[in-house]
Design an enzyme around this catalytic site. Structure first.
Site, PDB file in Angstrom:
ATOM      1  CB  CYS A   1      43.104  -0.740  13.831  1.00  0.00           C
ATOM      2  SG  CYS A   1      43.672  -0.380  15.504  1.00  0.00           S
TER       3      CYS A   1
ATOM      4  CG  HIS B   1      42.658   3.813  13.525  1.00  0.00           C
ATOM      5  ND1 HIS B   1      42.119   2.557  13.628  1.00  0.00           N
ATOM      6  CD2 HIS B   1      42.603   4.135  12.195  1.00  0.00           C
ATOM      7  CE1 HIS B   1      41.725   2.127  12.440  1.00  0.00           C
ATOM      8  NE2 HIS B   1      42.023   3.058  11.561  1.00  0.00           N
TER       9      HIS B   1
ATOM     10  CG  HIS C   1      41.613   1.869   7.962  1.00  0.00           C
ATOM     11  ND1 HIS C   1      41.127   2.841   8.805  1.00  0.00           N
ATOM     12  CD2 HIS C   1      40.916   2.053   6.800  1.00  0.00           C
ATOM     13  CE1 HIS C   1      40.201   3.563   8.188  1.00  0.00           C
ATOM     14  NE2 HIS C   1      40.069   3.097   6.978  1.00  0.00           N
TER      15      HIS C   1
END
Length: 382
Positions: free
Chosen positions: A192, A250, A262
């Site tokens: 990420c 995240h 993402h």
């Protein structure tokens, strides 16, 4: 930890090199100082030279890294300080190298453990793929409801995303479909934060001040935090399991209309999703916004007049009027009533038996001055 240890090694090595250069410069300054001491001793009377070699002795001891009380010469003192600084710098460098080795060893152990667990998780996801798809659809719908109030406009309060931020968005979207891999920075796989890190370093964005991992990226940009209703393309969105930045797990890049690009997790790929509003922690802006371009107001078009009902256009070829006849018209009858003005009831009307060749009015009686030829000519011209 591994990254910070590596940075400490690099910093300490650079400092040690600088201290070494300082020591070399200090040692070089000893040579002219010794020459000056010899010159001064040479002008002394005979027999006093040996007693005035103490300065040369102090310089020699300083050059060898030795120090005695009374060695207070400026050159010797500077050289001694440079030697101490160099020794301290190398000691720090050695400590940093040891810390880096420990961090690397721990990293290797953690990476091995992670890969085993990642493989087990991937196998579990494959066995429950259909269920996961259904769960993902439900979550996507729920997140869309939570973000229903997010404006869809590409500008907020007269500002728009910086062109460099838009370049980062274009790079991230160009990676769609590439698989997730922990600690990967591209070009074929990403995690990420690796996706965001690579996007802002890409051509057009050219921003190399962003750290590598998500929590550090938040710390580096937290001075430009934005609210969720002021998000612009290129902003970073962070998700956490708690109320502290230490629980960030995240992140993604906002692209507008409540969506983000993402790299989600193991077994998934880089994709576009609704922002996870249920786990939203914060949003930050990497590069400040710019004024939004002014959209010119449309100039109202002049109204066209409604066409009226067409009027009959007068004919250009007028109907020729009859040319007055040159034949003299009969002279009007005298106003004095004649004997035939009021015919006698017993007198038969001349209209009862009109002449077949005469078209004149049967009720008119020709005047005595009219000739039969004039009447005939008049009747044929009408």
């Amino acid at each position: 930890m591994r990254t910070s240890a590596r940075s400490a090694v690099r910093g300490s090595a650079l400092q040690a090199v600088r201290r070494q250069h300082s020591l070399q410069r200090a040692r070089q300054s000893v040579v002219p100082a010794a020459a000056d001491a010899l010159k001064q001793a040479a002008v002394l009377p005979p027999g006093t030279l040996d007693s005035d070699l103490h300065e040369l002795g102090a310089l020699a001891r300083a050059y060898r890294g030795e120090q005695e009380d009374g060695d207070i010469d400026d050159v010797a003192r500077d050289l001694r300080q440079a030697q101490v600084a160099e020794q301290q710098a190398y000691a720090k460098h050695s400590a940093a190298v040891a810390a880096h080795e420990a961090a690397r060893s721990r990293y290797t152990t953690l990476e091995t453990t992670y890969k085993h667990r990642e493989a087990a998780l991937l196998a579990l996801k494959r066995r429950h793929a259909d269920e996961l798809v259904a769960i993902e659809r439900q979550r996507e719908a729920a997140e869309q409801r939570l973000g229903a109030d997010i404006p869809a406009s590409g500008s907020v309060a007269g500002t728009a995303a910086h062109p460099r931020a838009l370049a980062a968005v274009r790079f991230a979207l160009a990676q769609l479909g590439k698989p997730y891999e922990w600690a990967a920075e591209g070009p074929n796989r990403y995690d990420c934060s690796g996706l965001i890190w690579a996007a802002y370093r890409s051509k057009g964005a050219d921003y190399d001040q962003l750290p590598r991992v998500s929590r550090d990226q938040y710390q580096a940009t937290r001075g430009r935090t934005v609210t969720r209703d002021a998000l612009l393309p290129g902003d970073l969105v962070f998700f956490a399991s708690g109320t502290s930045w230490n629980t960030i797990h995240h992140m993604g890049m906002y692209i507008g209309n409540g969506k983000m690009v993402h790299a989600p997790t193991t077994g998934d790929v880089v994709k576009v999703s609704t922002v996870w509003w249920s786990r939203f922690f914060a949003a930050t802006r990497v590069i400040p916004a710019v004024p939004a371009p002014q959209t010119p107001k449309p100039t109202p078009k002049p109204m066209k007049p409604t066409p009226a009902s067409p009027r009959p256009t007068p004919s250009t070829s007028a109907t020729p009027r009859p040319t007055p006849s040159t034949t003299p018209r009969p002279t009007p009858a005298p106003t004095t009533p004649g004997p035939t003005a009021t015919p006698s009831p017993t007198t038969p009307s001349p209209t009862t038996t009109p002449s077949p060749t005469t078209t004149a009015s049967a009720t008119s009686t020709p005047s005595p001055t009219q000739t039969s030829g004039a009447i005939t000519s008049s009747s044929t011209s009408s």
